[in-house]
Design an enzyme around this catalytic site. Structure first.
Site, PDB file in Angstrom:
ATOM      1  N   HIS A  51       0.734  -1.258   0.303  1.00 31.25           N
ATOM      2  CA  HIS A  51       0.138  -0.124   0.061  1.00 31.25           C
ATOM      3  C   HIS A  51       0.957   1.138  -0.013  1.00 31.25           C
ATOM      4  O   HIS A  51       0.733   2.123  -0.878  1.00 31.25           O
ATOM      5  CB  HIS A  51      -0.924  -0.148   1.193  1.00 31.25           C
ATOM      6  CG  HIS A  51      -1.564   1.111   1.588  1.00 31.25           C
ATOM      7  ND1 HIS A  51      -2.610   1.741   0.770  1.00 31.25           N
ATOM      8  CD2 HIS A  51      -1.330   2.274   2.340  1.00 31.25           C
ATOM      9  CE1 HIS A  51      -3.056   3.086   1.002  1.00 31.25           C
ATOM     10  NE2 HIS A  51      -2.471   3.262   2.039  1.00 31.25           N
ATOM     11  N   ASP A 100       6.453  21.021 -26.830  1.00 31.55           N
ATOM     12  CA  ASP A 100       6.541  19.808 -26.211  1.00 31.55           C
ATOM     13  C   ASP A 100       7.754  19.783 -25.318  1.00 31.55           C
ATOM     14  O   ASP A 100       8.234  20.976 -25.010  1.00 31.55           O
ATOM     15  CB  ASP A 100       7.029  18.566 -27.345  1.00 31.55           C
ATOM     16  CG  ASP A 100       6.440  17.310 -27.076  1.00 31.55           C
ATOM     17  OD1 ASP A 100       6.814  16.662 -25.805  1.00 31.55           O
ATOM     18  OD2 ASP A 100       5.903  16.441 -27.891  1.00 31.55           O
ATOM     19  N   TRP A 117       7.207   0.120   3.705  1.00 33.64           N
ATOM     20  CA  TRP A 117       7.650   0.884   2.512  1.00 33.64           C
ATOM     21  C   TRP A 117       8.870   1.550   2.815  1.00 33.64           C
ATOM     22  O   TRP A 117       9.650   1.835   1.627  1.00 33.64           O
ATOM     23  CB  TRP A 117       6.641   1.810   2.061  1.00 33.64           C
ATOM     24  CG  TRP A 117       6.956   3.218   2.947  1.00 33.64           C
ATOM     25  CD1 TRP A 117       6.238   3.798   3.769  1.00 33.64           C
ATOM     26  CD2 TRP A 117       7.459   4.359   2.117  1.00 33.64           C
ATOM     27  NE1 TRP A 117       6.591   4.948   4.141  1.00 33.64           N
ATOM     28  CE2 TRP A 117       7.176   5.353   2.983  1.00 33.64           C
ATOM     29  CE3 TRP A 117       7.932   4.560   0.965  1.00 33.64           C
ATOM     30  CZ2 TRP A 117       7.986   6.776   2.676  1.00 33.64           C
ATOM     31  CZ3 TRP A 117       8.739   5.863   0.775  1.00 33.64           C
ATOM     32  CH2 TRP A 117       8.586   6.860   1.480  1.00 33.64           C
ATOM     33  N   SER A 165      13.399   5.787 -14.218  1.00 37.44           N
ATOM     34  CA  SER A 165      12.137   6.436 -14.714  1.00 37.44           C
ATOM     35  C   SER A 165      12.025   7.849 -14.447  1.00 37.44           C
ATOM     36  O   SER A 165      12.010   8.875 -15.057  1.00 37.44           O
ATOM     37  CB  SER A 165      10.919   5.768 -14.328  1.00 37.44           C
ATOM     38  OG  SER A 165       9.693   6.631 -14.990  1.00 37.44           O
ATOM     39  N   SER A 166      11.988   8.167 -12.994  1.00 34.75           N
ATOM     40  CA  SER A 166      11.566   9.450 -12.428  1.00 34.75           C
ATOM     41  C   SER A 166      12.916  10.486 -13.049  1.00 34.75           C
ATOM     42  O   SER A 166      12.749  11.596 -13.114  1.00 34.75           O
ATOM     43  CB  SER A 166      11.743   9.636 -10.807  1.00 34.75           C
ATOM     44  OG  SER A 166      10.547   8.788 -10.779  1.00 34.75           O
ATOM     45  N   HIS A 196      12.991  12.201   2.809  1.00 31.14           N
ATOM     46  CA  HIS A 196      12.415  13.524   2.958  1.00 31.14           C
ATOM     47  C   HIS A 196      12.209  14.463   2.092  1.00 31.14           C
ATOM     48  O   HIS A 196      11.240  14.897   1.822  1.00 31.14           O
ATOM     49  CB  HIS A 196      12.892  14.509   4.466  1.00 31.14           C
ATOM     50  CG  HIS A 196      12.144  15.543   4.742  1.00 31.14           C
ATOM     51  ND1 HIS A 196      10.911  15.132   5.508  1.00 31.14           N
ATOM     52  CD2 HIS A 196      11.960  16.465   4.341  1.00 31.14           C
ATOM     53  CE1 HIS A 196      10.140  16.336   5.625  1.00 31.14           C
ATOM     54  NE2 HIS A 196      10.818  17.171   4.824  1.00 31.14           N
ATOM     55  N   GLU A 242      11.614  13.298  -0.708  1.00 31.87           N
ATOM     56  CA  GLU A 242      10.368  12.726  -1.402  1.00 31.87           C
ATOM     57  C   GLU A 242       9.386  13.293  -1.180  1.00 31.87           C
ATOM     58  O   GLU A 242       8.249  13.456  -1.888  1.00 31.87           O
ATOM     59  CB  GLU A 242      10.574  11.275  -1.193  1.00 31.87           C
ATOM     60  CG  GLU A 242       9.452  10.386  -1.582  1.00 31.87           C
ATOM     61  CD  GLU A 242       9.133  10.068  -3.177  1.00 31.87           C
ATOM     62  OE1 GLU A 242       9.980  10.676  -3.766  1.00 31.87           O
ATOM     63  OE2 GLU A 242       8.103   9.700  -3.510  1.00 31.87           O
ATOM     64  N   SER A 263      -2.094  26.889  -6.368  1.00 28.96           N
ATOM     65  CA  SER A 263      -1.600  28.298  -6.667  1.00 28.96           C
ATOM     66  C   SER A 263      -2.293  28.834  -8.004  1.00 28.96           C
ATOM     67  O   SER A 263      -2.324  30.025  -8.218  1.00 28.96           O
ATOM     68  CB  SER A 263      -0.173  28.509  -6.406  1.00 28.96           C
ATOM     69  OG  SER A 263       0.232  27.902  -5.306  1.00 28.96           O
ATOM     70  N   HIS A 311      14.737  13.786  11.079  1.00 33.78           N
ATOM     71  CA  HIS A 311      13.663  13.915  12.157  1.00 33.78           C
ATOM     72  C   HIS A 311      12.800  12.580  12.102  1.00 33.78           C
ATOM     73  O   HIS A 311      11.895  12.374  12.747  1.00 33.78           O
ATOM     74  CB  HIS A 311      12.866  15.214  11.772  1.00 33.78           C
ATOM     75  CG  HIS A 311      12.066  15.325  10.616  1.00 33.78           C
ATOM     76  ND1 HIS A 311      12.064  16.451   9.785  1.00 33.78           N
ATOM     77  CD2 HIS A 311      11.314  14.341   9.952  1.00 33.78           C
ATOM     78  CE1 HIS A 311      11.330  16.107   8.555  1.00 33.78           C
ATOM     79  NE2 HIS A 311      10.866  14.813   8.771  1.00 33.78           N
ATOM     80  N   HIS A 312      12.996  11.823  11.025  1.00 32.84           N
ATOM     81  CA  HIS A 312      12.427  10.414  10.644  1.00 32.84           C
ATOM     82  C   HIS A 312      13.216   9.497  12.007  1.00 32.84           C
ATOM     83  O   HIS A 312      12.747   8.343  11.992  1.00 32.84           O
ATOM     84  CB  HIS A 312      12.464   9.861   9.784  1.00 32.84           C
ATOM     85  CG  HIS A 312      11.734  10.616   8.573  1.00 32.84           C
ATOM     86  ND1 HIS A 312      10.327  10.629   8.114  1.00 32.84           N
ATOM     87  CD2 HIS A 312      12.371  11.896   7.842  1.00 32.84           C
ATOM     88  CE1 HIS A 312       9.995  11.512   7.554  1.00 32.84           C
ATOM     89  NE2 HIS A 312      11.095  12.242   6.870  1.00 32.84           N
ATOM     90  N   THR A 316       6.307  27.246   4.810  1.00 31.42           N
ATOM     91  CA  THR A 316       5.031  26.383   4.368  1.00 31.42           C
ATOM     92  C   THR A 316       4.001  27.275   5.001  1.00 31.42           C
ATOM     93  O   THR A 316       2.914  27.438   4.255  1.00 31.42           O
ATOM     94  CB  THR A 316       5.189  25.051   4.904  1.00 31.42           C
ATOM     95  OG1 THR A 316       6.471  24.155   4.837  1.00 31.42           O
ATOM     96  CG2 THR A 316       4.054  24.164   4.632  1.00 31.42           C
ATOM     97  N   LYS A 366       3.176  30.133   2.656  1.00 31.73           N
ATOM     98  CA  LYS A 366       2.177  29.667   1.452  1.00 31.73           C
ATOM     99  C   LYS A 366       0.756  29.650   1.889  1.00 31.73           C
ATOM    100  O   LYS A 366      -0.033  30.208   1.139  1.00 31.73           O
ATOM    101  CB  LYS A 366       2.597  28.377   0.870  1.00 31.73           C
ATOM    102  CG  LYS A 366       3.668  28.226   0.066  1.00 31.73           C
ATOM    103  CD  LYS A 366       3.924  26.670  -0.511  1.00 31.73           C
ATOM    104  CE  LYS A 366       5.003  26.539  -1.116  1.00 31.73           C
ATOM    105  NZ  LYS A 366       5.470  27.264  -2.328  1.00 31.73           N
ATOM    106  N   ARG A 372       2.024   1.580  15.012  1.00 30.36           N
ATOM    107  CA  ARG A 372       1.859   1.292  13.728  1.00 30.36           C
ATOM    108  C   ARG A 372       2.342  -0.070  13.091  1.00 30.36           C
ATOM    109  O   ARG A 372       3.164  -0.877  13.832  1.00 30.36           O
ATOM    110  CB  ARG A 372       2.139   2.384  12.586  1.00 30.36           C
ATOM    111  CG  ARG A 372       3.780   2.547  12.559  1.00 30.36           C
ATOM    112  CD  ARG A 372       4.349   3.754  11.835  1.00 30.36           C
ATOM    113  NE  ARG A 372       4.023   3.708  10.206  1.00 30.36           N
ATOM    114  CZ  ARG A 372       4.558   4.439   9.586  1.00 30.36           C
ATOM    115  NH1 ARG A 372       5.507   5.441   9.869  1.00 30.36           N
ATOM    116  NH2 ARG A 372       4.531   4.397   8.275  1.00 30.36           N
TER     117      ARG A 372
END
Lengths: 99, 325, 802
Positions: C84, C113, C148, C178-179, C262, C264, C277, C311-312, C337, C340, C459
């Site tokens: 998931h 293009d 994950w 790919s990315s 992060h 990500e 926006s 921080h993870h 943040t 915004k 979790r």
């Protein structure tokens, strides 16, 4: 082609190649000189940084290129260096250089 | 002031917060330190949410398009406002940051010399507790004396686990190859629930524990009981012991004076524990018999094998284990 | 909206028999290089994976609805939450974002293009095959089940012996490739393909957010690529990167993962911020308040996003100083943040709001992301986080920002841009119903999870005891999950009805502000009949309502549509076969490699002589390929930086010998270093020769460079064999693992360079390398010099430093 039109000449390239050779010889030589041991790490880092810069500025032509390309490369380079240093600090690797 | 805020948080929730694994009813100094901070960040967050939410709703209601209205003024920005709402959050964050730094360093300070040392080994999927200064080892049920600092050293022989007893404070990972520490003083006697909090394989959900905080005299009695070689059993329990010693059980489990296995939990005073299988089910003869017969039914992937015992044999073993007080 | 010309969708062609036209249609989609079609491919594929991920979520919630439930087994549950998470992050949200990048970015900047249309197609096919490969694990009964973020050493061969982890790491590598290809493509497009007048600060904010995201991808993926390479080598070849007994540090995986992980999350959310926006100003009929500030804050978030990763890891035991540093950094990132959010509020304030469905979703994001961001600030305090991390509190936080943030943003984009893409409108009444159902379902599912975390529910647990008091709100949460499902279903109904018989959409249904509304709905294949003039930010609005300012000189462009190509799908297929081979047999690996390499060559040489492909210079006077290569070199700084950092971090930690000083041969390596330096000299001489059309010397120096490269490789091969003879192998100790992987990957880079140079040399032999092709040699040269420069670093840090 590059934007500014300026170009390094073959003479410049040969001079750079000469300097690169010289610095490499100095680098390798310096590790055998006992008197340099206390400063050997910053010395080696400085010399390899100089070689790095010479290749990037001249062989890779960045000195004569548009600022956009400088930004595109140096930004990530600085960020990567920062992360490498952070990683080494977090894993305690800097202590190793003290030995 | 902060204590008042924390108390308010608690009273608001009432008994909705008084559950075995609650993080907001602390029973140690570590837990209380965290709760004070928790209250601050919660109030700050709630306050900001209220302000932003109100502004949003107000804007949506007040500035709905009216039919036939002209284009609104095409305001592009306002420098002072930008500066304002950059500095204001920074100041608010200071309110969180300063006590945060305080608590980080206070709660990670070296434990005092008189702290009780416990080595916690997180294993797939149970907890081993060794008391090096007391010379005893037990499993899945940690006993600590109230009012005395505890210094837990967390080690792991297999994968990463995380030691978490919410009412006694925050969690700390058990990382193989590293020595992590957790230090706190449990303040109030009682039974507290804990659970592994870092995914560690199939039965991660089943790696639970109990922490019994005893009054100092009760703790001393418990320690004394751990040191005694259990007396010879009789009747059903003797049958059980015979099975225990003649089967693979002795290869993994240690019982003082009987066996010295190290792969599984120490069972010397198993009978006095409140739960079995790492906090999974209450310690009753029926549960023990079922566990001994087929541990995998309760705990998928468990390393304890099925030994092919009959129901009768399992009950005998259960009687023996329950006699180990 | 007034009486606008409606644009009818073109009638279906009946000139061929049905089966033939089906085949031709499929072939045209498989070989397409049109950014609009690729965008649609991404969107449809990603949505399918999204549904799969949603199904996995429903099963998870069914299992957790009651204590001690037996809906699924423990093993199945652990695979479900792993898949998931992996599916939603990599196969749903990222490619849904990519769908909008692909379709809208060229339109938004006034281009026709992207810079590299065939690479664009390649990115899609690798994504598709990567996603299929990951899910193939279900078919063979070994889906990944390690979470994950797959913490070592649970992912080691010892604790995860089946192929489950192999499926996971191989598909992540494919998806990473790919990315990265797509990211380089978009950076070059945005930097280099803007028409006159489209200065950077005039670009729509969505394009700016896209640009920041592409840089995040290009720089954040290399560390996880390296981390996964370490895992792959441990599992396949017996190295010791995550082997505690050999001196490995399990925190290394966590650091490498989160240095990627992060950024990500900003990769996942910034596009949604960009969409909001665009949507809010359009429906408030006011410009985005503080647009430059919103842009700068996005850039700052991207940059500082690289400084907060640990921080993870607040529970991992890094020590108080590291905890404190990352805590402060994390709190700092909250400021841009918040800025915004305030600017969005100010956009609405004083506006004239038309509350369309797109607007509903955008406002939903503002509210829900605020909640998610605030719970994030709570996590930023390490002591508090020690209670919240690894509990349902963080699950609540991440879903508020990813669903309330990213998904709501994507739905806003869907309702906003659907008319442009399909030429039809989505139903507004059904849309608003969908919004409220989704909003209610989402909050019902996830708000209670804050409470569940606060009362201690960890979790990733497949079940729990009723006595914990977790039952009630788990049941409520499960009910909510079905509400989310209903919301998604309603969207599908709306989409279906729209496609079949929806009201035709005009070119500009919303009275928009940006360039995409200036062309038909859907746009013609060439996007714009003439490249539009750019008058400033919100240029289309200025055209309609002023202020106009001086229009820029019109650009003289000719419409060249890139030709379709079947090589992208071939290369993608080759890479998939490679991955399959890694799990089956070496022969299949070689087959896959062969197909991939042949495909790459054919792709590179396909349009070698087409005039349009010789001149790929953009608005800044820079060639696309040169910009692309410099961006790639930036990512390589991260790739090699990570390898070098690991080597240095692991120095002195080997448990057994041999040690570096016992075995490294400095005099010999000095010679090979000198050889590589001189090869760079030969390379610049080669370029100079090509530029002055001196074909003899060009051939000489090109071959010379490659030859010197081969000499370097020969030295390295000799060194490696010597070391193996002296007892240093990849498996011997930590030094062996780090040394061989670092220098081995450098050697692989040299090998690629040699092949590249020899190919150019061969082209020259055939007379196909003239002065006009100098940029190809220049680009190869840049790569070659960089590989040399990396060796300068390695030589000093590995060989010389005592």
């Amino acid at each position: 082609m590059n934007v500014t039109g300026a170009h390094a000449t073959v003479r410049t390239y040969l001079k750079v190649a000469l300097v690169l050779t010289g610095v490499t010889i100095l680098e390798v030589g310096s590790i055998y000189i006992r008197q340099l041991t206390p400063i050997i790490v910053p010395l080696l880092l400085a010399m390899s940084a100089a070689k790095f810069a010479l290749v990037v500025l001249f062989f890779m032509h960045l000195r004569y290129e548009s600022r956009v390309l400088t930004l595109l490369f140096c930004g990530p380079l600085l960020l990567a260096t920062g992360i490498v240093i952070a990683l080494m600090t977090l894993t305690g690797a800097f202590l190793v250089f003290g030995r | 002031m902060r204590a008042a805020l924390a108390a308010l948080v608690q009273t608001l929730g009432g008994c909705a917060w008084d559950t075995p694994m609650t993080t907001v009813i602390p029973r140690s100094d570590f837990g209380r330190d965290i709760l004070h901070l928790y209250a601050i960040v919660t109030w700050v967050a709630a306050g900001i949410a209220l302000v932003v939410g109100a502004a949003l709703v107000l804007a949506l209601v007040r500035f709905r398009a009216k039919p036939g209205a002209p284009l609104p003024v095409q305001t592009r920005g306002h420098t002072l406002l930008e500066i304002g709402w950059t500095i204001a959050p920074a100041l608010v964050l200071l309110v969180i940051a300063i006590p945060t730094l305080h608590v980080i360093f206070r709660t990670q300070a070296a434990p005092p010399a008189q702290a009780l040392e416990v080595t916690v080994l997180g294993r797939q999927w149970w907890w081993e507790f060794r008391y090096p200064t007391l010379g005893i080892t037990t499993a899945n049920e940690l006993h600590l004396p109230a009012g005395r600092p505890a210094a837990l050293r967390l080690e792991g022989p297999d994968v990463i686990h995380s030691f978490w007893v919410p009412q006694l404070g925050g969690k700390r990972d058990v990382v193989p190859g590293r020595r992590n520490q957790l230090a706190f003083t449990p303040e109030i006697a009682g039974e507290y629930w804990g659970q592994c909090a870092e995914f560690c394989g199939v039965s991660h959900a089943n790696m639970r524990m109990r922490v019994i905080v005893d009054a100092p005299e009760a703790f001393e009695r418990w320690v004394a009981a751990q040191r005694v070689t259990p007396p010879e059993p009789s009747g059903r329990a003797a049958e059980g012991k015979a099975i225990f010693t003649s089967r693979a059980c002795v290869g993994c489990h240690a019982i003082r004076g009987v066996s010295a296995g190290v792969l599984g939990p120490d069972l010397t005073t198993f009978g006095s524990r409140r739960t079995l299988a790492a906090g999974l089910v209450p310690n009753t003869p029926a549960n023990v018999a079922a566990w001994v017969k087929d541990p995998g039914a309760l705990k998928p992937g468990v390393k304890m094998p099925v030994l092919g015992l009959t129901d009768d044999q399992a009950k005998a073993v259960a009687a023996y284990l329950e006699s180990l007080k | 909206m007034g009486a606008e010309r409606s644009h009818r969708a073109p009638p279906a062609s009946h000139s061929r028999s049905a089966p033939v036209s089906w085949v031709l249609a499929t072939a045209s989609w498989i070989t397409t290089v049109d950014h609009k079609r690729i965008g649609i491919l991404y969107g449809v594929t990603a949505f399918a994976f999204f549904l799969l991920g949603g199904l996995e979520a429903l099963l998870i919630r069914l299992q957790l609805a009651a204590p001690d439930a037996h809906v699924v087994s423990a093993e199945t549950y652990n695979a479900l939450f792993t898949m998931h998470g992996t599916t939603m992050v990599f196969l749903a949200i990222m490619p849904l974002n990519a769908a909008f990048f692909n379709y809208m970015v060229p339109l938004l900047i006034g281009a026709r293009d992207v810079a590299f249309p065939r690479l664009n197609a390649l990115s899609y096919w690798i994504f598709l095959f990567g996603g299929l490969f990951l899910n193939a694990s279900f078919l063979v009964g070994t889906p990944p089940d390690v979470g994950w973020f797959g913490y070592a050493n649970l992912t080691s061969k010892q604790f995860s012996p089946s192929h489950s982890v192999d499926f996971w790491l191989l598909s992540l590598q494919l998806l990473g490739v790919s990315s990265m290809i797509a990211a380089i493509n978009f950076i070059v497009t945005i930097v280099n393909m803007r028409p006159p007048g489209m200065r950077l600060m005039r670009m729509p904010v969505f394009v700016w957010m896209t640009l920041v995201v592409q840089f995040l991808i290009v720089l954040a993926f290399p560390p996880i690529t390296v981390g996964l390479i370490f895992l792959m080598f441990d599992r396949f070849f017996g190295s010791h990167f995550y082997d505690v007994a050999a001196g490995g540090d399990l925190h290394l995986w966590q650091h490498l993962f989160w240095i990627f992980g992060h950024p990500e999350v900003y990769i996942l959310i910034l596009p949604a911020f960009g969409i909001v926006s665009e949507v809010l100003p359009t429906f408030a009929r006011k410009p985005l308040f503080g647009a430059p500030v919103v842009v700068y804050s996005g850039v700052l978030i991207g940059f500082f996003g690289f400084g907060v990763w640990s921080h993870h890891m607040f529970a991992a035991g890094m020590g108080p100083v590291a905890d404190a540093a990352f805590s402060i950094a994390t709190m700092l990132i909250a400021i841009p943040t918040g800025v915004k959010i305030f600017n969005w509020l100010a956009t609405l304030w004083g506006g004239s709001i038309r509350a369309t469905t797109a607007f509903h979703f955008a406002v939903g994001l503002v509210g829900l992301f605020t909640i998610g961001g605030l719970s994030g600030i709570m996590h930023a305090s390490p002591p508090v986080d020690l209670q919240q991390t690894d509990s349902y509190f963080v699950v609540a936080h991440l879903h508020y920002v990813l669903i309330g943030g990213s998904l709501f943003g994507l739905f806003a984009g869907a309702y906003y841009w659907w008319p442009k893409i399909t030429g039809r409108l989505l139903g507004e009444r059904l849309g608003k119903l969908q919004f409220w159902v989704l909003f209610a379902g989402f909050n019902t599912t996830f708000f209670p999870q804050h409470y569940l975390g606060a009362i201690g529910m960890p979790r990733r647990i497949y079940t729990y005891a009723g006595a914990t008091g977790w039952t009630l709100w788990n049941t409520v949460s499960t009910v909510g999950a079905f509400g989310i499902a209903a919301g998604v279903l309603l969207f599908m109904v709306n989409a279906w009805r729209s496609l079949r018989a929806g009201a035709p959409a005009p070119a500009d249904p919303w009275d928009g502000r940006t360039l995409e509304w200036r062309t038909s709905s859907p746009p013609p294949p060439h996007d714009f009949d003439t490249i539009p003039p750019v008058l400033g930010r919100d240029t289309f609005w200025r055209e309609k309502y002023g202020p106009r300012g001086a229009p820029p000189a019109p650009s003289h462009d000719h419409i060249h549509l890139p030709a379709p190509s079947h090589w992208p799908v071939v290369v993608g297929l080759g890479m998939a076969v490679l991955a399959v081979g890694a799990l089956t047999h070496l022969t299949i690996v070689l087959m896959g490699a062969l197909v991939t390499i042949v495909g790459i060559f054919r792709l590179a040489l396909e349009h070698h002589r087409t005039p349009a492909h010789e001149h790929q210079t953009g608005g800044l006077g820079l060639d696309h390929r040169k910009v692309a290569l410099w961006v790639f070199l930036g990512s390589e700084c991260f790739f090699f930086g990570t390898l070098i950092a690991t080597y240095l971090a692991y120095r002195g930690r080997s448990v057994v010998g041999p040690e570096p000083h016992e075995i490294l041969n400095i005099p010999l390596t000095t010679v090979s270093t000198f050889d590589l330096l001189m090869s760079s000299l030969l390379m610049v001489l080669a370029l100079a020769a090509v530029e002055r059309d001196d074909r003899r010397h060009a051939r000489l120096w090109l071959f010379g460079t490659a030859f010197f490269g081969l000499i370097f490789l020969a030295f390295q091969a000799w060194e490696f064999t010597q070391f193996v003879r002296e007892g240093l192998t990849l498996q011997q100790n930590l030094f062996g693992s780090t040394f061989f992987v670092l220098t081995g990957f450098h050697g692989a880079h040299v090998t690629v360079g040699v092949v590249w140079l020899l190919s150019l040399w061969l082209l020259d032999l055939r007379g196909r390398l003239r002065a006009a092709d100098a940029v190809k040699v220049e680009v190869a040269g840049l790569y070659w010099h960089f590989v040399d420069v990396v060796w300068i670093a390695i030589f000093t840090l590995v060989y010389l430093i005592p």
